[in-house]
Design a protein around this motif. Structure first.
Motif, PDB file in Angstrom:
ATOM      1  N   PRO A   1       0.825  -1.217   0.000  1.00 19.25           N
ATOM      2  CA  PRO A   1       0.000   0.000   0.000  1.00 19.25           C
ATOM      3  C   PRO A   1       0.850   1.254   0.000  1.00 19.25           C
ATOM      4  CG  PRO A   1       0.049  -0.981   2.183  1.00 19.25           C
ATOM      5  CD  PRO A   1       0.743  -1.950   1.280  1.00 19.25           C
ATOM      6  N   ALA A   2       0.394   2.280  -0.708  1.00 16.90           N
ATOM      7  CA  ALA A   2       1.133   3.536  -0.788  1.00 16.90           C
ATOM      8  C   ALA A   2       1.255   4.206   0.583  1.00 16.90           C
ATOM      9  CB  ALA A   2       0.442   4.476  -1.777  1.00 16.90           C
ATOM     10  N   SER A   3       0.321   3.913   1.484  1.00 14.08           N
ATOM     11  CA  SER A   3       0.349   4.523   2.818  1.00 14.08           C
ATOM     12  C   SER A   3       1.572   4.097   3.627  1.00 14.08           C
ATOM     13  CB  SER A   3      -0.923   4.147   3.583  1.00 14.08           C
ATOM     14  OG  SER A   3      -1.045   2.727   3.692  1.00 14.08           O
ATOM     15  N   ALA A   4       2.223   3.017   3.220  1.00 15.88           N
ATOM     16  CA  ALA A   4       3.387   2.520   3.957  1.00 15.88           C
ATOM     17  C   ALA A   4       4.694   3.146   3.468  1.00 15.88           C
ATOM     18  CB  ALA A   4       3.470   0.999   3.829  1.00 15.88           C
ATOM     19  N   HIS A   5       4.606   4.060   2.501  1.00 15.00           N
ATOM     20  CA  HIS A   5       5.832   4.599   1.898  1.00 15.00           C
ATOM     21  C   HIS A   5       6.732   5.276   2.927  1.00 15.00           C
ATOM     22  CE1 HIS A   5       8.477   6.424  -1.065  1.00 15.00           C
ATOM     23  NE2 HIS A   5       8.322   7.570  -0.438  1.00 15.00           N
ATOM     24  N   GLU A   6       6.158   6.119   3.773  1.00 15.46           N
ATOM     25  CA  GLU A   6       6.974   6.862   4.738  1.00 15.46           C
ATOM     26  C   GLU A   6       7.674   5.912   5.703  1.00 15.46           C
ATOM     27  OE1 GLU A   6       6.577  10.545   7.975  1.00 15.46           O
ATOM     28  OE2 GLU A   6       4.854   9.902   6.774  1.00 15.46           O
ATOM     29  N   ALA A   7       6.960   4.847   6.120  1.00 16.07           N
ATOM     30  CA  ALA A   7       7.575   3.885   7.040  1.00 16.07           C
ATOM     31  C   ALA A   7       8.755   3.179   6.384  1.00 16.07           C
ATOM     32  CB  ALA A   7       6.528   2.861   7.491  1.00 16.07           C
ATOM     33  N   PHE A   8       8.600   2.802   5.118  1.00 14.87           N
ATOM     34  CA  PHE A   8       9.701   2.145   4.415  1.00 14.87           C
ATOM     35  C   PHE A   8      10.866   3.109   4.185  1.00 14.87           C
ATOM     36  CE2 PHE A   8       6.303  -0.826   2.786  1.00 14.87           C
ATOM     37  CZ  PHE A   8       6.779  -1.939   3.470  1.00 14.87           C
ATOM     38  N   GLU A   9      10.540   4.361   3.905  1.00 15.68           N
ATOM     39  CA  GLU A   9      11.598   5.340   3.667  1.00 15.68           C
ATOM     40  C   GLU A   9      12.416   5.581   4.935  1.00 15.68           C
ATOM     41  OE1 GLU A   9      12.008   9.517   1.242  1.00 15.68           O
ATOM     42  OE2 GLU A   9      10.196   9.184   2.431  1.00 15.68           O
ATOM     43  N   ASN A  10      11.717   5.763   6.059  1.00 13.75           N
ATOM     44  CA  ASN A  10      12.419   5.958   7.328  1.00 13.75           C
ATOM     45  C   ASN A  10      13.186   4.699   7.731  1.00 13.75           C
ATOM     46  OD1 ASN A  10      11.377   8.552   7.534  1.00 13.75           O
ATOM     47  ND2 ASN A  10       9.593   7.898   8.717  1.00 13.75           N
ATOM     48  N   GLY A  11      12.562   3.551   7.504  1.00 12.67           N
ATOM     49  CA  GLY A  11      13.224   2.294   7.849  1.00 12.67           C
ATOM     50  C   GLY A  11      14.477   2.061   7.027  1.00 12.67           C
ATOM     51  N   HIS A  12      14.419   2.423   5.750  1.00 15.01           N
ATOM     52  CA  HIS A  12      15.580   2.232   4.873  1.00 15.01           C
ATOM     53  C   HIS A  12      16.766   3.068   5.366  1.00 15.01           C
ATOM     54  CE1 HIS A  12      17.568   1.061   1.177  1.00 15.01           C
ATOM     55  NE2 HIS A  12      17.843   2.332   0.901  1.00 15.01           N
ATOM     56  N   GLY A  13      16.498   4.301   5.769  1.00 18.04           N
ATOM     57  CA  GLY A  13      17.566   5.151   6.286  1.00 18.04           C
ATOM     58  C   GLY A  13      18.135   4.637   7.593  1.00 18.04           C
ATOM     59  N   LEU A  14      17.258   4.192   8.492  1.00 19.30           N
ATOM     60  CA  LEU A  14      17.717   3.667   9.777  1.00 19.30           C
ATOM     61  C   LEU A  14      18.542   2.400   9.597  1.00 19.30           C
ATOM     62  CD1 LEU A  14      17.693   3.677  12.874  1.00 19.30           C
ATOM     63  CD2 LEU A  14      15.509   2.438  12.782  1.00 19.30           C
ATOM     64  N   ILE A  15      18.074   1.517   8.727  1.00 15.71           N
ATOM     65  CA  ILE A  15      18.795   0.270   8.473  1.00 15.71           C
ATOM     66  C   ILE A  15      20.182   0.557   7.907  1.00 15.71           C
ATOM     67  CG2 ILE A  15      18.822  -1.776   6.966  1.00 15.71           C
ATOM     68  CD1 ILE A  15      15.774  -1.881   7.340  1.00 15.71           C
ATOM     69  N   ALA A  16      20.286   1.586   7.100  1.00 17.97           N
ATOM     70  CA  ALA A  16      21.594   1.934   6.533  1.00 17.97           C
ATOM     71  C   ALA A  16      22.581   2.295   7.629  1.00 17.97           C
ATOM     72  CB  ALA A  16      21.437   3.096   5.548  1.00 17.97           C
ATOM     73  N   TRP A  17      22.144   3.094   8.597  1.00 16.24           N
ATOM     74  CA  TRP A  17      23.047   3.463   9.693  1.00 16.24           C
ATOM     75  C   TRP A  17      23.394   2.264  10.561  1.00 16.24           C
ATOM     76  CZ3 TRP A  17      25.886   7.507   9.562  1.00 16.24           C
ATOM     77  CH2 TRP A  17      25.464   8.667   8.917  1.00 16.24           C
ATOM     78  N   ILE A  18      22.429   1.393  10.805  1.00 16.34           N
ATOM     79  CA  ILE A  18      22.716   0.171  11.569  1.00 16.34           C
ATOM     80  C   ILE A  18      23.726  -0.677  10.814  1.00 16.34           C
ATOM     81  CG2 ILE A  18      21.721  -1.986  12.414  1.00 16.34           C
ATOM     82  CD1 ILE A  18      19.139  -0.453  12.974  1.00 16.34           C
ATOM     83  N   GLY A  19      23.561  -0.773   9.500  1.00 12.16           N
ATOM     84  CA  GLY A  19      24.492  -1.549   8.690  1.00 12.16           C
ATOM     85  C   GLY A  19      25.903  -1.001   8.746  1.00 12.16           C
ATOM     86  N   ILE A  20      26.030   0.335   8.742  1.00 17.86           N
ATOM     87  CA  ILE A  20      27.361   0.946   8.837  1.00 17.86           C
ATOM     88  C   ILE A  20      28.014   0.571  10.168  1.00 17.86           C
ATOM     89  CG2 ILE A  20      28.583   3.139   9.059  1.00 17.86           C
ATOM     90  CD1 ILE A  20      26.548   4.311   7.077  1.00 17.86           C
ATOM     91  N   ALA A  21      27.229   0.607  11.247  1.00 21.13           N
ATOM     92  CA  ALA A  21      27.766   0.243  12.563  1.00 21.13           C
ATOM     93  C   ALA A  21      28.214  -1.220  12.589  1.00 21.13           C
ATOM     94  CB  ALA A  21      26.710   0.506  13.638  1.00 21.13           C
ATOM     95  N   LEU A  22      27.394  -2.106  12.034  1.00 19.99           N
ATOM     96  CA  LEU A  22      27.766  -3.527  11.995  1.00 19.99           C
ATOM     97  C   LEU A  22      29.000  -3.749  11.124  1.00 19.99           C
ATOM     98  CD1 LEU A  22      24.185  -5.039  11.616  1.00 19.99           C
ATOM     99  CD2 LEU A  22      25.672  -5.256  13.614  1.00 19.99           C
ATOM    100  N   PHE A  23      29.071  -3.028  10.018  1.00 24.66           N
ATOM    101  CA  PHE A  23      30.209  -3.120   9.109  1.00 24.66           C
ATOM    102  C   PHE A  23      31.498  -2.762   9.853  1.00 24.66           C
ATOM    103  CE2 PHE A  23      32.909  -1.738   5.592  1.00 24.66           C
ATOM    104  CZ  PHE A  23      32.594  -2.626   4.585  1.00 24.66           C
ATOM    105  N   LEU A  24      31.472  -1.666  10.619  1.00 26.33           N
ATOM    106  CA  LEU A  24      32.652  -1.230  11.363  1.00 26.33           C
ATOM    107  C   LEU A  24      33.008  -2.222  12.466  1.00 26.33           C
ATOM    108  CD1 LEU A  24      31.913   2.602  11.614  1.00 26.33           C
ATOM    109  CD2 LEU A  24      33.535   1.446  10.104  1.00 26.33           C
ATOM    110  N   LEU A  25      32.012  -2.768  13.141  1.00 26.62           N
ATOM    111  CA  LEU A  25      32.269  -3.783  14.175  1.00 26.62           C
ATOM    112  C   LEU A  25      32.915  -5.025  13.577  1.00 26.62           C
ATOM    113  CD1 LEU A  25      29.045  -3.611  16.403  1.00 26.62           C
ATOM    114  CD2 LEU A  25      31.401  -3.118  17.114  1.00 26.62           C
ATOM    115  N   HIS A  26      32.450  -5.422  12.396  1.00 27.19           N
ATOM    116  CA  HIS A  26      33.007  -6.601  11.728  1.00 27.19           C
ATOM    117  C   HIS A  26      34.480  -6.367  11.370  1.00 27.19           C
ATOM    118  CE1 HIS A  26      32.976 -10.300   9.447  1.00 27.19           C
ATOM    119  NE2 HIS A  26      33.346  -9.670   8.339  1.00 27.19           N
ATOM    120  N   VAL A  27      34.775  -5.190  10.840  1.00 28.61           N
ATOM    121  CA  VAL A  27      36.157  -4.861  10.493  1.00 28.61           C
ATOM    122  C   VAL A  27      37.026  -4.798  11.747  1.00 28.61           C
ATOM    123  CG1 VAL A  27      37.658  -3.055   9.542  1.00 28.61           C
ATOM    124  CG2 VAL A  27      35.529  -3.656   8.377  1.00 28.61           C
ATOM    125  N   ALA A  28      36.499  -4.189  12.805  1.00 32.26           N
ATOM    126  CA  ALA A  28      37.258  -4.099  14.057  1.00 32.26           C
ATOM    127  C   ALA A  28      37.550  -5.487  14.622  1.00 32.26           C
ATOM    128  CB  ALA A  28      36.482  -3.262  15.071  1.00 32.26           C
TER     129      ALA A  28
END
Length: 417
Positions: free
Chosen positions: A125-152
């Motif tokens: 549904p189009a009504s879920a667009h904002e939730a997916f957009e916010n979730g995509h941005g949040l997941i990206a930052w979480i992924g960066i943190a996990l990426f750095l932890l993996h390298v460390a």
């Protein structure tokens, strides 16, 4: 148990890592590019779906090929397992939420993976667009943190503990590959930054730029009209002769009707932050009645099939029919009508009429020239259209478009006897 991962797992590990670094570099810049980032946005989607496919393949191989045993237990081992699990979740969730937000966006942009393979929208549904957009941005930052932890964690094992854990992901324990493979991550990040246009201001700043920019674009549109009006034509004497000839041919005083011959073109172009987007309409008709010697007799009607608009790019062509631009479902045609014209110089004319586009009717002026002799004339002209007045380009992705759209036409018309 094996002491290193399979070759397929190693290749996928480093390939996905390099692609993730590329995505992070590109993703940081996309929000501030506006319409200028259209091509980069499509590439971002293509790489994201590639990461999704490679991650699924990596998971299959992980459970198909035996893996090396864990090096540590206790809380350190639990943390390592948690980071690994989180990375797999991130590599799945990031592209999936990206796919979802594209599928639920108001402006439907077709997705072609690397310009070849179409990606269907998800049934969401189009009504879920904002939730997916916010979730995509949040997941990206979480992924960066996990990426750095993996390298460390990898550096800790290799430099501090010295247990050789990193060799599990390096074929043949090659020291050259030990340097080259991690360098792929840096190369991926640098490549992502390199393809981002330099000097881009955030979209919010671009929209609040001084009004002088708008005036400059309008001046450019006027210059384009003047340039077209001054294009080389038949000598003035010839144009006058043609007008006299037409008057002789229409001795009864009735203006001649003209039929447009095949092969004519209607082009359009609009500035896009220093670049130009150009396209054409492939389907249109024109009804013209006019005595060139008496332009006040002109009766002109041009009807354009808006669904025939194309800029030669599958992504952008897919956006044109949407409500943000041409809204072809609700308004399939645009029409220009004019009663009467005036001569501005021998062989050149101006017609003040009405343009109806997207259900809005506004006064519109076109300038055109006639050349040729006998029963056939060549018609060339231009118009500058204020797109905002018709609601063309009324969304966020249109913020960098110039306010004026230049429309040019060139066709031959034959007098109907």
């Amino acid at each position: 148990m094996p002491q290193r991962y399979s070759l397929a797992a190693i290749i996928l590990h480093w390939a996905i890592a390099a692609l993730l670094a590329f995505q992070i570099a590109v993703g940081w810049a996309l929000g501030g590019l506006g319409a200028r980032g259209f091509t980069l946005y499509q590439l971002h989607k293509s790489v994201g779906i590639t990461i999704l496919a490679l991650t699924i393949l990596r998971i299959v191989i992980r459970y198909w090929k035996p893996r090396p045993p864990a090096k540590e237990g206790g809380w350190q081992g639990a943390l390592a397992s948690g980071v690994h699990f989180g990375l797999y979740a991130f590599m799945l969730a990031a592209p999936l939420t990206g796919w979802a937000l594209v599928s639920t966006a108001k402006v439907k942009v077709p997705t072609l993976i690397f310009g070849i393979l179409p990606l269907p929208p998800l049934p969401l549904p189009a009504s879920a667009h904002e939730a997916f957009e916010n979730g995509h941005g949040l997941i990206a930052w979480i992924g960066i943190a996990l990426f750095l932890l993996h390298v460390a964690g990898a550096l800790r094992h290799h430099l501090l503990i010295g247990d050789g854990l990193i060799w599990r992901m390096v074929p043949g324990r090659s020291r050259a590959l030990l340097l080259a493979l991690p360098a792929l991550i840096l190369i991926g990040f640098v490549a992502g930054r390199a393809i981002v246009p330099a000097g881009d201001a955030p979209a919010s700043l671009a929209r609040s730029a001084p009004d002088a920019d708008t005036g400059e674009e309008a001046d450019n549109g006027a210059q384009a009209i003047n340039a077209a009006a001054a294009a080389p034509e038949a000598p003035a004497a010839n144009a006058a002769d043609n007008g006299s000839e037409a008057a002789d041919e229409d001795a009864a005083g009735a203006p001649a009707a003209w039929s447009v011959q095949p092969g004519g073109t209607i082009h359009f172009s609009v500035g896009n932050d220093g670049e130009t987007i150009s396209g054409n309409f492939s389907k249109w008709t024109a009804r013209i009645v006019m005595d060139p010697d008496r332009p006040e007799t002109a009766d002109i009607q041009v009807t354009i099939d808006m669904a025939s608009a194309s800029v030669g790019d599958a992504y952008k062509d897919g956006m044109l029919p949407n409500e943000e631009f041409l809204a072809t479902a609700a308004h399939p045609t645009a029409t220009f009508t004019a009663k009467g014209a005036e001569a501005t110089s021998p062989g050149r004319y101006q017609a003040n009429g009405t343009l109806t586009l997207k259900g809005v009717s506004k006064p519109q002026t076109i300038r055109f020239s006639l050349s040729g002799a006998g029963a056939t004339r060549r018609v060339r002209g231009i118009a500058s259209i204020a797109r905002a007045a018709f609601g063309v380009g009324n969304g966020e992705s249109s913020g960098s478009l110039a306010p004026q759209v230049a429309v040019t036409f060139d066709f031959s018309a034959r007098r109907q006897d």
